[in-house]
Design a protein around this motif. Structure first.
Motif: not given
Lengths: 96, 555
Positions: B498, B500, B502, B507, B509-510, B525
Motif C-alpha cells: 500500500r 501513500a 506525500m 498525503i 493520494e493513498i 502521483t
C-alpha cells in the motif's frame, strides 16, 4: 512516607523513593509488557538498565525502563503495550 | 562543541570514583561521566533520600567516596550516556541528561565501565519472575522489596550468598541456594590458598552462618534444568546432585559477571579472549594502561575481581596518570598500591578456581530453548546458523539474529559464543563486535550530532538490494508491518502493498500498490510516475533530467 501511583488505572500506595519496577513487583504485578513479536509476557530481568525487558509506559511516554525510574506522586504506569499502527500520527513530517 | 579535560573517567562505580578522586587530589582537571542519575555504580548504588530516612544509608563507604570525589573538584556528569567514539578515535559521543548530544575529550581516558551479570539460559528463563541475582539484591537493599515469597537462588559464584542473606533480611523465604560447582568442600590445596585471605574467608563464613541460621540449604553440584509457569515462574526443575522440582514465585540466577569492554574495543584498545569463559578483556598493565597510551581500563571492565580490586585499580591508574602529567607521586604510595594489587589478584585467581563457569550447561540446552531473549532465537536456530556460518560468532549473529535486539547481545552473548564453539570446536573465542551506538539512542540524537540525516542516503545499489531483501525476509518471518519511506518508486512498488504519496508534508493520494501504479488519480502521483527513470540507454538522458527537475521542485 508513601505516594499514590496509578498502575493500569488502579491507584496503589507505595513507599516514596522506590523504583517503578519495585512498585509493580511489590503489588504482585510481574508481566510489565508483551514481546512485540510473540506476545509473550515479560518482566524485569537485569535491574540495571541493560536488558530492556522492563520497559513500560509512564505518563504517556513509552519505552521507559521501570528499573531506572523512581515513583512520583500521581504517575500513571501503563503495562499494556501501545496499540500498534493506531498511535497518533504527526502530520507534516516534512518528508516529501 | 567539545568539552576537554585532563582526565575523563567513564563510569562512576568504585573504580571510577577512586580514579577520579586520586587524579583530582593530584591537581588534575577531572570529569566523571555516568549513565545513571547517581554516582556509585552497581556496588555503591545510592538509596533514594526517602528510603535513607527510613532505613538508613546503604554501604555508607560509597557515600563518603562520592562526597570526597565532589570535594576534590571532580566534574560529575551524571545522567550522561557515552554511546560512541567520534571519527578521530578519541572524542567520546555522549547524550546529556537533557537529551542533548555532546562531545567529550581528554588527555587521558579512564574506562571504568564495570561488568554485566551473567545468566546462562535454560528453558523458561524468559518467564516473568526469573531475574538476575543482582536484581533480587537491588530490590532487597535499595527498595526494601522482597522479589518473592518463595525464592530460589541459582547459578554459581560467591555473589549468590550475600544475595540470599539480603532476601532473608527483607522477609523472603529462600527455598535454597543452588550452586552449580562444589566450592564449599574442604580441599587441602585450596584451603591453604584460601587461608591467605582471612578477611574474605570471614565474610564468606558470615554469609554461610546466616543462611544456616535461617535453615536455607546450599545445594552444591546442582543447576536449574528448566523453569515453567503460566505468565510467571511457578516451578523450577533442578538437576545434578539435588535433582527435584520446587514450587517458587521467583527464581534469581547469576553466574558471576563479565567485563563491559565495548568502549575499550571502540577506542581500539587491544583485547584478549579468555577461553574458560568466552569473555574478552582489555590487555592492560599493572597500572591499567591499555595498548593505547592515553586510555586506561580499570575496575571490573579490566577483569572481574571484586570491589577492593576495583578501587585499587582505579587508584593505580590515577597515580600513573598523575606521574606522567608531572605531578608528584611518592614511591612509597606506588609500592603500597602494587602490593595490594598483587594480593587481590591472588584472591581473584582463587575465586576462578572455586567457581569455574559451567559452560557445559549451555552446550547441553535443548534446541527449543530461547537463547536470545530479545529476538527470540532458539538454541537450535543458533546451532544451525553456526554450522552454516563456519567459525564466526558475528556471522552466526547475522544469520540467526541472535544478539541483534535491544540488549545488543549483552544477555545472550556468552551463551551464543559458547554454542558457536560447541558446533565449531576450532572457532576463535570472540564476542559480538562492539558497534556505535553501544547503547540504544534515538536516531535524532545521532543526526543532531552530525547535522545530517540518520541514514546515509547514498548506498551502493547492491547493498540497497540486500537491505530490501532483508526487509522482505523480516516481514515474512516475523509478520511485521514496515513503514517504508523512499523516493525510488520502482523500489516502493517492489516492496510495498500500500502506498501513500506525500507532497510538502501532506498525503495527496493513498491506495493499494497496483491500483496506484496502474491508475494514479492525483496529478502529482502521475508526474512522479512519469519521472521514473527507465533503464533504456537511448531514453536515459531525458528521463534522468526530468527526474532531477521534480526533486528540485518538490523535494
Amino acid at each position: 512516607m508513601t505516594v499514590t501511583i496509578q498502575i493500569d488505572g488502579r491507584p496503589v500506595q507505595v513507599p516514596e523513593g522506590i523504583t517503578v519496577a519495585a512498585a509493580l513487583v511489590s503489588t504482585g504485578q510481574w508481566a510489565f509488557r508483551r514481546h512485540a513479536v510473540s506476545n509473550q509476557p515479560r518482566g524485569p530481568f537485569c535491574g540495571m538498565g541493560v536488558c530492556f525487558e522492563c520497559e513500560l509506559t509512564v505518563d504517556g511516554r513509552p519505552e521507559v525502563r521501570a528499573c531506572l525510574t523512581v515513583v512520583r506522586e500521581g504517575i500513571q504506569i501503563q503495562t499494556t503495550p501501545r496499540a500498534s499502527a493506531t498511535g497518533p500520527d504527526t502530520p507534516g513530517g516534512g518528508h516529501d | 562543541m567539545t568539552d576537554r579535560y585532563d582526565v575523563l573517567v567513564v563510569g562512576g562505580g568504585p573504580a571510577g570514583l577512586s580514579a577520579a578522586l586520586t587524579a583530582a587530589e593530584a591537581g588534575l582537571r577531572v570529569a566523571i561521566v555516568d549513565e545513571h542519575e547517581q554516582l556509585g555504580g552497581q556496588y555503591f548504588k545510592r538509596r533514594h533520600p526517602a528510603l535513607v530516612a527510613r532505613h538508613g544509608d546503604y554501604r555508607a563507604e560509597g557515600t563518603r567516596l562520592i562526597a570526597a570525589a565532589h570535594q576534590a573538584g571532580t566534574v560529575c556528569l551524571t545522567g550522561h550516556l557515552v554511546w560512541g567514539v567520534d571519527d578521530d578515535g578519541t572524542t567520546l559521543l555522549v547524550t546529556g541528561a537533557d537529551g542533548v548530544p555532546r562531545r567529550l575529550s581528554a588527555s587521558y581516558i579512564v574506562l571504568a565501565t564495570g561488568a554485566y551479570e551473567r545468566v546462562l539460559p535454560f528453558p523458561g528463563w524468559h518467564l516473568p519472575g526469573v531475574t538476575t541475582a543482582g536484581f533480587a539484591l537491588h530490590l532487597a537493599t535499595m527498595d526494601r522489596v522482597p522479589i518473592g515469597q518463595r525464592v530460589l537462588l541459582a547459578g554459581s559464584g560467591p555473589f549468590l550468598l550475600p544475595v540470599a542473606c539480603a532476601l532473608v533480611e527483607v522477609g523472603a523465604q529462600v527455598v535454597a541456594v543452588v550452586e552449580a560447582n562444589r566450592p564449599y568442600l574442604p580441599r587441602p590445596g585450596v584451603a591453604a590458598r584460601a587461608a591467605r585471605h582471612p578477611a574474605r574467608l570471614r565474610e564468606l563464613a558470615g554469609y554461610l552462618l546466616t543462611l544456616a541460621r535461617h535453615r536455607v540449604p546450599v545445594w552444591q553440584g546442582t543447576y536449574v534444568q528448566a523453569a515453567d509457569g503460566v505468565d510467571r515462574v511457578q516451578r523450577v526443575t533442578l538437576a545434578g546432585r539435588h535433582s527435584r522440582t520446587l514450587e517458587v514465585d521467583a527464581l534469581a540466577v547469576g553466574f558471576g559477571f563479565r567485563p563491559s569492554s565495548e568502549l575499550a574495543g571502540l577506542l581500539g584498545c587491544a583485547v584478549q579472549p579468555d577461553p574458560a569463559t568466552g569473555d574478552i578483556r582489555p590487555v592492560v598493565d599493572e597500572w591499567g594502561r591499555s595498548s593505547r597510551p592515553d586510555v586506561y581500563v580499570v575496575g571490573e571492565a579490566a577483569g572481574v575481581a571484586g570491589v577492593h580490586m576495583a578501587r585499587t585499580r582505579g587508584e593505580a591508574a590515577a597515580l600513573d596518570i598523575a606521574q606522567r602529567a608531572g605531578r608528584p607521586v611518592s614511591a612509597a604510595r606506588r609500592r603500597r598500591v602494587t602490593a595490594r594489587l598483587r594480593r587481590l589478584a591472588a584472591f581473584a585467581a582463587l575465586t576462578e578456581v572455586l567457581y569455574p563457569l559451567p559452560l557445559h550447561l549451555v552446550a547441553g540446552v535443548p534446541d527449543g530453548t530461547e537463547v536470545c531473549r530479545c529476538e527470540q532465537v532458539t538454541a537450535g536456530e543458533i546451532r544451525a546458523a553456526a554450522s552454516f556460518a563456519g567459525n564466526g560468532l558475528n556471522a552466526t549473529k547475522g544469520l540467526s539474529r541472535a544478539g541483534m535486539g535491544l540488549c545488543q547481545g549483552r544477555e545472550c552473548g556468552t551463551a551464543v559464543s559458547c554454542l558457536v564453539r560447541t558446533v565449531n570446536p576450532h572457532a576463535p573465542v570472540e564476542t559480538f563486535s562492539p558497534r556505535i551506538p553501544v547503547r540504544p539512542v534515538p536516531a535524532t540524537t545521532v543526526s543532531a550530532l552530525w547535522g545530517q540525516p540518520p541514514v546515509p542516503e547514498v548506498l551502493d545499489v547492491s547493498v540497497q538490494a540486500q537491505v530490501l531483501n532483508l526487509f522482505q525476509d523480516l516481514r515474512e518471518r516475523l509478520g511485521l508491518t514496515i513503514l517504508f519511506i523512499a523516493h525510488d518508486l520502482a523500489v516502493v512498488r517492489h516492496l510495498c502493498d500500500r502506498v501513500a504519496v506525500m507532497r510538502s508534508g501532506e498525503i495527496v493520494e493513498i491506495a493499494d500498490s497496483d491500483r496506484l501504479y496502474e491508475h494514479p488519480t492525483h496529478e502529482y502521483t502521475r508526474s512522479l510516475l512519469a519521472a521514473v527513470p527507465i533503464p533504456d540507454p537511448t531514453r536515459g538522458r531525458a528521463a534522468s533530467r526530468n527526474h532531477h527537475t521534480l526533486q528540485a521542485g518538490d523535494g
